[in-house]
Motif scaffolding. Structure first.
Motif, PDB file in Angstrom:
ATOM      1  N   TRP A  88      39.665  40.545  51.792  1.00 44.63           N
ATOM      2  CA  TRP A  88      40.255  41.829  51.426  1.00 44.63           C
ATOM      3  C   TRP A  88      39.228  42.951  51.574  1.00 44.63           C
ATOM      4  O   TRP A  88      39.543  44.036  52.082  1.00 44.63           O
TER       5      TRP A  88
ATOM      6  N   GLU B  50      47.301  45.849  40.130  1.00 43.50           N
ATOM      7  CA  GLU B  50      48.034  44.736  40.746  1.00 43.50           C
ATOM      8  C   GLU B  50      47.076  43.765  41.429  1.00 43.50           C
ATOM      9  O   GLU B  50      47.230  42.543  41.333  1.00 43.50           O
ATOM     10  N   TRP B  51      46.077  44.310  42.111  1.00 46.74           N
ATOM     11  CA  TRP B  51      45.097  43.463  42.810  1.00 46.74           C
ATOM     12  C   TRP B  51      44.226  42.698  41.804  1.00 46.74           C
ATOM     13  O   TRP B  51      43.931  41.523  41.999  1.00 46.74           O
TER      14      TRP B  51
ATOM     15  N   SER C 112      45.175  41.726  38.847  1.00 46.61           N
ATOM     16  CA  SER C 112      46.049  40.676  38.319  1.00 46.61           C
ATOM     17  C   SER C 112      46.182  39.529  39.315  1.00 46.61           C
ATOM     18  O   SER C 112      46.183  38.351  38.933  1.00 46.61           O
ATOM     19  N   THR C 113      46.264  39.852  40.601  1.00 47.83           N
ATOM     20  CA  THR C 113      46.356  38.821  41.639  1.00 47.83           C
ATOM     21  C   THR C 113      45.115  37.937  41.635  1.00 47.83           C
ATOM     22  O   THR C 113      45.208  36.701  41.696  1.00 47.83           O
ATOM     23  N   ILE C 114      43.938  38.554  41.554  1.00 43.03           N
ATOM     24  CA  ILE C 114      42.695  37.786  41.544  1.00 43.03           C
ATOM     25  C   ILE C 114      42.645  36.882  40.314  1.00 43.03           C
ATOM     26  O   ILE C 114      42.314  35.690  40.405  1.00 43.03           O
ATOM     27  N   SER C 115      42.997  37.424  39.149  1.00 49.19           N
ATOM     28  CA  SER C 115      42.984  36.640  37.915  1.00 49.19           C
ATOM     29  C   SER C 115      43.916  35.437  38.019  1.00 49.19           C
ATOM     30  O   SER C 115      43.554  34.310  37.656  1.00 49.19           O
ATOM     31  N   ASN C 116      45.105  35.658  38.553  1.00 50.38           N
ATOM     32  CA  ASN C 116      46.069  34.569  38.689  1.00 50.38           C
ATOM     33  C   ASN C 116      45.581  33.491  39.652  1.00 50.38           C
ATOM     34  O   ASN C 116      45.843  32.298  39.450  1.00 50.38           O
ATOM     35  N   ARG C 117      44.860  33.905  40.695  1.00 50.59           N
ATOM     36  CA  ARG C 117      44.332  32.923  41.646  1.00 50.59           C
ATOM     37  C   ARG C 117      43.251  32.065  40.986  1.00 50.59           C
ATOM     38  O   ARG C 117      43.159  30.867  41.244  1.00 50.59           O
TER      39      ARG C 117
ATOM     40  N   GLU D 106      45.074  29.652  38.758  1.00 49.71           N
ATOM     41  CA  GLU D 106      45.724  28.641  39.588  1.00 49.71           C
ATOM     42  C   GLU D 106      44.732  27.565  40.004  1.00 49.71           C
ATOM     43  O   GLU D 106      45.026  26.361  39.957  1.00 49.71           O
TER      44      GLU D 106
END
Length: 280
Positions: A216, A236-237, A239-244, A247
């Motif tokens: 990115w 949003e980005w 949150s995406t990193i945190s979720n990854r 996961e």
């Protein structure tokens, strides 16, 4: 050691923290250190809080032992530029991005106190006296054994451990494994299911690692070079990193991630209690 929620790439600390990242890294590392303690001694003594570890203080070797099972990331960028030697190691002709190497290769880097880590060969490490030859042979042996164990643990969870790095230090004459291991900050994982089909079709591999953050940044014109600006990171980005990260924890550990936010006061109390028990 406190695992913070900050995130870095290209040896630059990015401006916004990633929720839960410290806990994810600390708990994966503790799990993996426990799962590999029969291979070599490691620094970890206790994990009194979700994002905290207490361990032995070692005299570190100023190298990172990077080991690669697949042609990915920095190795691929080097290969794609036309080069076939990385850290003194030959890479075969005719490989595609993300292909398996015939056997894992070790591509060390210097552990820079300031600035960027740099690729270095085994021969130059020994010649320059960064690590004595006898010690390096042990580091090499441990690195291969740890990587093999990491791949076995990953395979049980339907993952491929693609590449990783290990750091070592010494107390007296004993070499210890240090820092975090097999975490998304130090390692790259592919999903095993569909790997062969994606390779055959020339598709990108589905992966769990910090590489997507680097990609990115590259896409937004940042590679840590002088004069470049870190691009803005939206909510949003973040949150995406945190979720990854979460996961990856759940895939690697095989358990549901439970956030355990603690105040600084609570964390300090837990650390003090463990330290008191260690000194009797």
């Amino acid at each position: 050691m406190i695992a913070s929620d900050r995130i870095s790439a290209f040896d630059v600390i990015l401006p916004r923290p990633i929720p839960c990242k410290g806990q994810v890294l600390n708990q994966i590392a503790a799990y993996m250190l426990k799962a590999t303690e029969d291979i070599c001694p490691n620094w970890l003594i206790a994990t009194p809080a979700p994002n905290c570890a207490i361990g032995k203080k070692c005299q570190p070797f100023k190298v990172e032992m990077v080991i690669r099972g697949n042609l990915t990331g920095h190795a691929w960028r080097t290969y794609d530029s036309g080069k076939r030697i990385l850290c003194g190691v030959s890479m075969p002709e005719g490989m595609k991005e993300n292909d398996f190497f015939p056997a894992p290769i070790i591509t060390p880097s210097t552990k820079a106190e300031i600035g960027h880590d740099e690729d270095i060969s085994k021969e130059d490490i020994i010649k320059s006296g960064i690590v004595k030859e006898a010690d390096y042979e042990i580091l090499e042996k441990y690195t291969h054994a740890l990587f093999q164990r990491g791949k076995e643990l990953a395979a049980k969870q339907g993952l491929i451990l693609v590449d990783t790095k290990y750091e070592f230090g010494k107390i007296g004459d004993t070499i210890y494994l240090m820092d975090e291991i097999h975490t998304p900050d130090s390692s790259r994982y592919f999903y095993a299911d569909g790997y062969e089909a994606r390779q055959a079709a020339g598709e990108r591999q589905k992966q769990l690692s910090k590489e997507f953050v680097r990609e990115w940044l590259i896409a937004n014109g940042f590679m840590g070079k002088e004069g470049q600006q870190v691009p803005a990171m939206s909510d949003e980005w973040i949150s995406t990193i945190s979720n990854r990260y979460i996961e990856l924890y759940e895939k690697v550990i095989g358990e549901k991630f439970i956030p355990q936010p603690l105040s600084d006061t609570e964390t300090k109390k837990k650390i003090e209690d463990v330290l008191k028990s260690l000194v009797g």
